[in-house]
Design a protein around this motif. Structure first.
Motif, mmCIF file in Angstrom:
data_model
loop_
_atom_site.group_PDB
_atom_site.id
_atom_site.type_symbol
_atom_site.label_atom_id
_atom_site.label_comp_id
_atom_site.label_asym_id
_atom_site.label_seq_id
_atom_site.Cartn_x
_atom_site.Cartn_y
_atom_site.Cartn_z
ATOM 1 N N UNK A 544 16.989 -8.597 -4.935
ATOM 2 C CA UNK A 544 16.681 -7.522 -3.999
ATOM 3 C C UNK A 544 15.331 -7.798 -3.356
ATOM 4 N N UNK A 545 15.189 -7.467 -2.079
ATOM 5 C CA UNK A 545 13.919 -7.654 -1.373
ATOM 6 C C UNK A 545 13.296 -6.299 -1.094
ATOM 7 N N UNK A 546 12.036 -6.158 -1.452
ATOM 8 C CA UNK A 546 11.317 -4.905 -1.235
ATOM 9 C C UNK A 546 10.918 -4.816 0.236
ATOM 10 N N UNK A 547 11.196 -3.702 0.897
ATOM 11 C CA UNK A 547 10.802 -3.557 2.306
ATOM 12 C C UNK A 547 9.297 -3.744 2.485
ATOM 13 N N UNK A 548 8.926 -4.402 3.573
ATOM 14 C CA UNK A 548 7.513 -4.646 3.847
ATOM 15 C C UNK A 548 7.259 -4.621 5.341
ATOM 16 N N UNK A 549 6.276 -3.839 5.750
ATOM 17 C CA UNK A 549 5.857 -3.780 7.147
ATOM 18 C C UNK A 549 4.428 -4.285 7.243
ATOM 19 N N UNK A 550 4.175 -5.357 7.990
ATOM 20 C CA UNK A 550 2.816 -5.885 8.119
ATOM 21 C C UNK A 550 1.992 -5.063 9.105
ATOM 22 N N UNK A 551 0.693 -5.330 9.144
ATOM 23 C CA UNK A 551 -0.164 -4.680 10.130
ATOM 24 C C UNK A 551 -1.308 -3.879 9.559
ATOM 25 N N UNK A 552 -1.457 -3.881 8.242
ATOM 26 C CA UNK A 552 -2.605 -3.196 7.651
ATOM 27 C C UNK A 552 -3.883 -3.958 8.003
ATOM 28 N N UNK A 553 -4.955 -3.221 8.157
ATOM 29 C CA UNK A 553 -6.241 -3.844 8.441
ATOM 30 C C UNK A 553 -7.152 -3.792 7.235
ATOM 31 N N UNK A 554 -8.274 -4.481 7.335
ATOM 32 C CA UNK A 554 -9.281 -4.478 6.270
ATOM 33 C C UNK A 554 -10.515 -3.734 6.751
ATOM 34 N N UNK A 555 -10.850 -2.653 6.087
ATOM 35 C CA UNK A 555 -12.049 -1.888 6.417
ATOM 36 C C UNK A 555 -13.295 -2.634 5.936
ATOM 37 N N UNK A 556 -14.441 -2.163 6.348
ATOM 38 C CA UNK A 556 -15.715 -2.756 5.943
ATOM 39 C C UNK A 556 -16.586 -1.688 5.304
ATOM 40 N N UNK A 557 -17.683 -2.105 4.712
ATOM 41 C CA UNK A 557 -18.634 -1.146 4.142
ATOM 42 C C UNK A 557 -19.153 -0.199 5.219
ATOM 43 N N UNK A 558 -19.385 -0.721 6.426
ATOM 44 C CA UNK A 558 -19.915 0.093 7.510
ATOM 45 C C UNK A 558 -18.916 1.154 7.965
ATOM 46 N N UNK A 559 -17.646 0.916 7.731
ATOM 47 C CA UNK A 559 -16.598 1.863 8.125
ATOM 48 C C UNK A 559 -16.168 2.762 6.972
ATOM 49 N N UNK A 560 -16.935 2.741 5.878
ATOM 50 C CA UNK A 560 -16.554 3.490 4.686
ATOM 51 C C UNK A 560 -17.655 4.444 4.263
ATOM 52 N N UNK A 561 -17.335 5.710 4.229
ATOM 53 C CA UNK A 561 -18.251 6.737 3.727
ATOM 54 C C UNK A 561 -18.053 6.818 2.218
#
Length: 717
Positions: A544-561
């Motif tokens: 069986x193949x688990x559904x996967x949708x690409x397109x997630x991004x990587x946040x940075x320290x500057x973008x994280x409160x």
């Protein structure tokens, strides 16, 4: 007399005098109540299954709606006349009271669901006469129909009210989808009566007036603080402490708090020009002929006679956005008085005639302005006073800060800006919106899968890390989740629940793989977990193949409160069989809370937990509930063992148990409360028995894969 002729009986359970006595929790108080998970049931939704509000609202004539709302503000109706001919104050109060229930601890409350239409919010004492505001809006809702949700309309009305009175607003986003049933899952406090003081039984306070989490308001039935003072006793400095706590739990800092308090009271008025005891029942308690109206007060002078009990306006021009609030607050000395309804309020000493406000019916009459105890806190508290003075000296700065704070108040629970719809969405993204850069989707997915499959990480390590990355998501305000890969940043990388040593090992392995294939780490972490699940399923004999949708991004320290993200830290996780410290409620109740935030049904929760156990993902590699001789294989062994009468359960301590083999007398397995509740609770046991059947092994694998994919993609919806 025949049985069906007996007077006063009904064959179904409803609001009869014995209803409370007949409920299951009353008969069996130890029964785990699964109602919190039934909120995801679609049975109450009248829309067709293929209806998508987010698509429907895009067809809305936004310009026409704005014009209609502007016209409504000054179209006073005889059945509920507008103060000074302008409904702005009423609409702002409605929007504020819908949005102001948001609390940062669990993300619940807020305006994103239209829950102000239902109990208990529609009948809270603090929401007196807001039923009239919604009825005034009904012709507009009727006109635009399914293209405009009540949730969006309730939030938008206050924004347009400010605009109509002269404020340059910051923007607005549509996209809030209505619920169709009261939100039984929201815990509003332990009190059994409205407006109970903090020294009453079942108080929401402990220690030195420390408010229990996740609560934000100071009393049952209030949005934030008591306008008369702490427990109804005026003391601005004490009230300031309540205000600071409450607004911090609404995600507001001191400057935003002063701006919202002042901006909310720059327009409109309080209503207490009558006898509060003369008010009729709230909407949920009113008679049928009231048709959803509450707090009827036909004997008083004017339809608006009593709402909060305080009486008066805060400024001399209550239908105009200006800086009059700070002018009055800071330039006068104030004294305590009682309103006609008997409520404590503050009034200025020797007020000038030009600083009085006109009577709502006779503009030739003028009255002394008033302040609540919370308003006086803006003058008495040293930090609030500094901010108030700054706003007074720079009205443009005050307007700018308020407009942004109002936007935050009305949008905090909507989730990422990618969900914002409409022509007035601001181009600027704020830190409180948890921004994440758009991820790459053009990398070679198959090559990335092969590289991950070739690494030396175990199935359990990959599954646990993907889960830890995604489990922070909460559907209440759509914060958290795998998108952004913030699990590699502070504060998440150091959370004990994420097992930093194991996390660092996985990150050290997968980060270079992600970089080599030009994929985000967020995508790579999820894909690694998916591949591990697929491998575990293959070991059971299911390809069986688990559904996967690409397109997630990587946040940075500057973008994280980092401070704002601290509230997302897991302090328990039934799915990884971990409890950081004892709680007042049971671990299984904590499990239900987390499952509800993840949007799971009871069946999905069952499949997910059973799969996580056999995949050997327990925190700290404990073996509680790992009821299998073949760990890391996606089998139904958890349910087979749980339902096997060969074993007898024996408590070891408050939270753990031993499963004793009845034949040998030896300890065969160990378990926690959250393991065994799937065998003891009648509903959960029925699901466990279902998955334990020989002919449902494939069904279990498919259900686990489906719910796993749901959690991994929750923050992309």
């Amino acid at each position: 007399m025949q049985a069906n002729d007996r007077p006063g009986t009904c064959p179904i359970l409803h609001n009869s005098p014995t209803t409370e006595q007949m409920t299951q929790p009353k008969w069996w108080p130890k029964t785990l109540n699964l109602d919190i998970l039934h909120q995801h049931d679609s049975k109450t939704d009248p829309m067709n299954p293929d209806f998508c509000y987010r698509e429907a609202v895009k067809q809305l004539d936004f310009d026409a709606l704005k014009q209609d709302l502007h016209a409504l503000m000054t179209d006073s109706q005889s059945w509920w006349p507008a103060d000074w001919g302008h409904y702005g104050g009423l609409m702002i109060r409605m929007t504020w009271h819908a949005a102001g229930t948001y609390r940062i601890a669990d993300g619940r409350g807020g305006a994103a669901t239209g829950n102000l239409r239902f109990a208990p919010l529609n009948s809270w004492p603090d929401n007196t006469n807001l039923d009239k505001a919604r009825r005034l809006l009904w012709p507009i809702k009727q006109k635009y129909g399914n293209r405009l949700s009540w949730a969006d309309l309730i939030a938008y009305a206050g924004t347009i009210a400010y605009e109509s009175m002269g404020l340059k607003t910051y923007g607005f986003a549509f996209g809030r989808e209505d619920i169709w049933h009261p939100e039984k899952d929201i815990y509003w406090g332990p009190e059994s009566e409205w407006l109970a003081t903090s020294d009453s039984d079942n108080s929401r306070y402990h220690g030195e007036r420390e408010l229990h989490n996740p609560l934000a308001a100071v009393m049952m039935g209030l949005i934030y603080v008591n306008p008369e003072g702490v427990d109804g006793q005026p003391d601005p400095q004490k009230t300031a402490e309540d205000v600071r706590t409450t607004f911090a739990r609404m995600a507001m800092n001191d400057e935003e708090t002063v701006a919202l308090t002042a901006g909310g009271h720059t327009v409109g008025k309080c209503h207490g020009n009558g006898d509060a005891e003369a008010l009729g029942p709230e909407p949920e308690g009113a008679d049928l002929e009231a048709q959803g109206f509450g707090w009827l007060n036909d004997g008083a002078t004017g339809k608006h006679a009593v709402t909060s009990g305080l009486e008066g306006a805060w400024t001399s021009q209550p239908t105009r956005w200006d800086n009059g609030y700070f002018h009055l607050l800071l330039n006068y000395e104030w004294e305590l008085k009682k309103s006609p309804a008997g409520a404590w309020q503050w009034q200025p000493i020797n007020v000038k005639e030009e600083d009085k406000y006109p009577d709502v019916a006779d503009s030739q009459q003028r009255h002394s302005p008033i302040m609540t105890d919370a308003d006086m806190a803006m003058k008495v508290d040293p930090e609030y006073r500094k901010i108030s003075q700054r706003f007074y000296d720079d009205p443009d700065y005050f307007s700018e800060v308020f407009a942004k704070a109002w936007f935050k108040l009305t949008h905090r629970d909507m989730g990422p800006v990618s969900r914002y719809i409409g022509p007035d969405v601001p181009t600027e993204t704020s830190l409180w919106q948890d921004p994440v850069p758009v991820g790459n989707t053009s990398y070679d997915l198959q090559a990335l899968r092969q590289a991950i499959a070739a690494c030396d990480l175990s199935i359990a390590e990959r599954v646990a890390t993907a889960w830890d990355s995604a489990r922070t998501f909460r559907g209440s305000d759509r914060r958290g989740g795998a998108n952004g890969a913030r699990i590699r940043l502070a504060p998440q990388k150091d959370w004990p629940g994420n097992e930093p040593a194991r996390l660092n090992k996985v990150l050290a392995t997968l980060t270079p793989i992600a970089e080599q294939h030009n994929a985000s780490l967020a995508d790579t972490l999820v894909l690694a977990g998916n591949l591990a699940v697929e491998q575990a399923a293959q070991a059971t004999g299911f390809d069986i193949q688990v559904p996967f949708t690409p397109g997630r991004g990587d946040a940075t320290d500057e973008l994280t409160d980092t401070e704002a993200f601290s509230v997302l830290e897991p302090l328990h996780d039934a799915f990884r069989n971990w409890l950081k410290a004892p709680y007042q409620v049971s671990p299984e109740e904590l499990m239900l809370d987390k499952a509800q935030l993840l949007g799971l049904t009871a069946l999905q929760m069952t499949a997910l937990l059973g799969g996580m156990r056999v995949l050997n993902t327990n925190h700290g590699a404990t073996q509680h509930g790992v009821f299998t001789e073949r760990p890391e294989v996606l089998s139904n062994d958890f349910f087979v063992t749980l339902t096997d009468m060969q074993y007898q359960w024996q408590p070891k301590d408050e939270h753990t148990y031993q499963l004793i083999d009845r034949n040998s007398g030896e300890v065969a397995w160990t378990a926690t409360r959250v393991d065994l509740v799937f065998g003891s609770n009648s509903v959960l046991r029925s699901y466990s028995e279902f998955y334990a059947q020989d002919d449902n092994r494939e069904k279990f694998v498919q259900d686990f894969v489906d719910v796993w994919a749901k959690v991994m993609h929750a923050d992309m919806a």
